[in-house]
Design an enzyme around this catalytic site. Structure first.
Site, PDB file in Angstrom:
ATOM      1  N   ASP A  19       0.860  -1.173   0.000  1.00 55.95           N
ATOM      2  CA  ASP A  19       0.000   0.000   0.000  1.00 55.95           C
ATOM      3  C   ASP A  19       0.906   1.236   0.000  1.00 55.95           C
ATOM      4  O   ASP A  19       1.366   1.670  -1.053  1.00 55.95           O
ATOM      5  CB  ASP A  19      -0.892  -0.105   1.247  1.00 55.95           C
ATOM      6  CG  ASP A  19      -1.890   1.014   1.385  1.00 55.95           C
ATOM      7  OD1 ASP A  19      -2.360   1.517   0.360  1.00 55.95           O
ATOM      8  OD2 ASP A  19      -2.209   1.377   2.527  1.00 55.95           O
ATOM      9  N   ARG A  68     -10.967 -12.342   6.059  1.00 56.69           N
ATOM     10  CA  ARG A  68      -9.707 -12.905   5.569  1.00 56.69           C
ATOM     11  C   ARG A  68      -9.917 -14.213   4.817  1.00 56.69           C
ATOM     12  O   ARG A  68      -9.180 -14.537   3.892  1.00 56.69           O
ATOM     13  CB  ARG A  68      -8.739 -13.174   6.731  1.00 56.69           C
ATOM     14  CG  ARG A  68      -8.149 -11.923   7.358  1.00 56.69           C
ATOM     15  CD  ARG A  68      -6.958 -12.300   8.238  1.00 56.69           C
ATOM     16  NE  ARG A  68      -6.604 -11.269   9.194  1.00 56.69           N
ATOM     17  CZ  ARG A  68      -5.826 -10.224   8.928  1.00 56.69           C
ATOM     18  NH1 ARG A  68      -5.343 -10.075   7.712  1.00 56.69           N
ATOM     19  NH2 ARG A  68      -5.544  -9.347   9.861  1.00 56.69           N
TER      20      ARG A  68
END
Ligand code: IMP
Ligand code: MG
Length: 187
Positions: free
Chosen positions: A98, A160
């Site tokens: 990111d 997840r």
């Protein structure tokens, strides 16, 4: 699976194909086996699939990084590798890059230990979010500036184990973190 604010970026088949490609790239690059250094916890599904799709032997180890405030640049090692990587070919396995702060920190930290080589492999690359430049050797998928969940990636610990990679609306999630549960688990 396309409710309000939800878009599937990669379905399960596309994930498989992406992992196969990355495993092929990595397997062709080393002949002596590698240490797969996975960054907890988001990379676990990717690591499990990638390591089994690779056709060379590997050692698996984990490290964990502290959470940081977006943009502050503070990163710290919370759990270190157990394996001594000196002289070894090391592949850092990440869920998503990111800001790049995690990868940049890990490059510095692991380079100090004199591995034979250090390779960065991430499943997702959110290129426009970069704060520090990082060199990634193997990338699964590039995405625009949108938040993604599934295939290891979470929103406050949730999602997840979703089998697809999906872009979601964080405004929806901040008012109800479970907003996408029905859509992502029941369909
Ligand atoms: P960075 O590259 O240092 O900013 O760190 C990336 C880490 O932030 C990842 O390992 C994830 O834990 C988390 N992260 C960043 N973007 C997302 C996203 O879109 N979904 C879920 N987790 C994310
Ligand atoms: Mg996370």
């Amino acid at each position: 699976m396309t409710g309000p604010g939800l878009r599937v970026v990669l379905d399960a088949d596309a994930i498989d194909a992406t992992v196969e490609r990355l495993a092929g790239e990595l397997s062709g690059r080393f002949d002596d086996g590698v240490v797969l250094a996975a960054v907890l916890r988001g990379s676990v599904p990717f690591l499990a699939d990638l390591s089994r799709a690779m056709t060379i032997h590997s050692l698996i180890d984990f490290l964990a990084i502290t959470k940081y405030e977006r943009g502050t640049g503070r990163v710290r090692l919370l759990k270190d590798l157990d394996i001594d990587i000196t002289g070894r070919d090391v592949v850092v396995v990440e869920d998503i890059v990111d800001t790049g702060l995690t990868s940049a920190f890990l490059r510095g930290e692991l380079t100090r230990r004199s591995p034979r080589s250090l390779t960065f492999c991430t499943f997702v690359d959110r290129v426009p979010a970069r704060v520090v430049p990082v060199e990634l050797d193997h990338v699964g998928v590039e995405i625009p500036d949108e938040f993604v969940i599934g295939y290891g990636l979470d929103y406050r610990g949730r999602y997840r184990n979703v089998k697809v990679l999906a872009a979601v609306d964080t405004d929806v999630l901040s008012s109800d973190p479970d907003a996408y549960v029905d859509e992502l688990y029941l369909s």
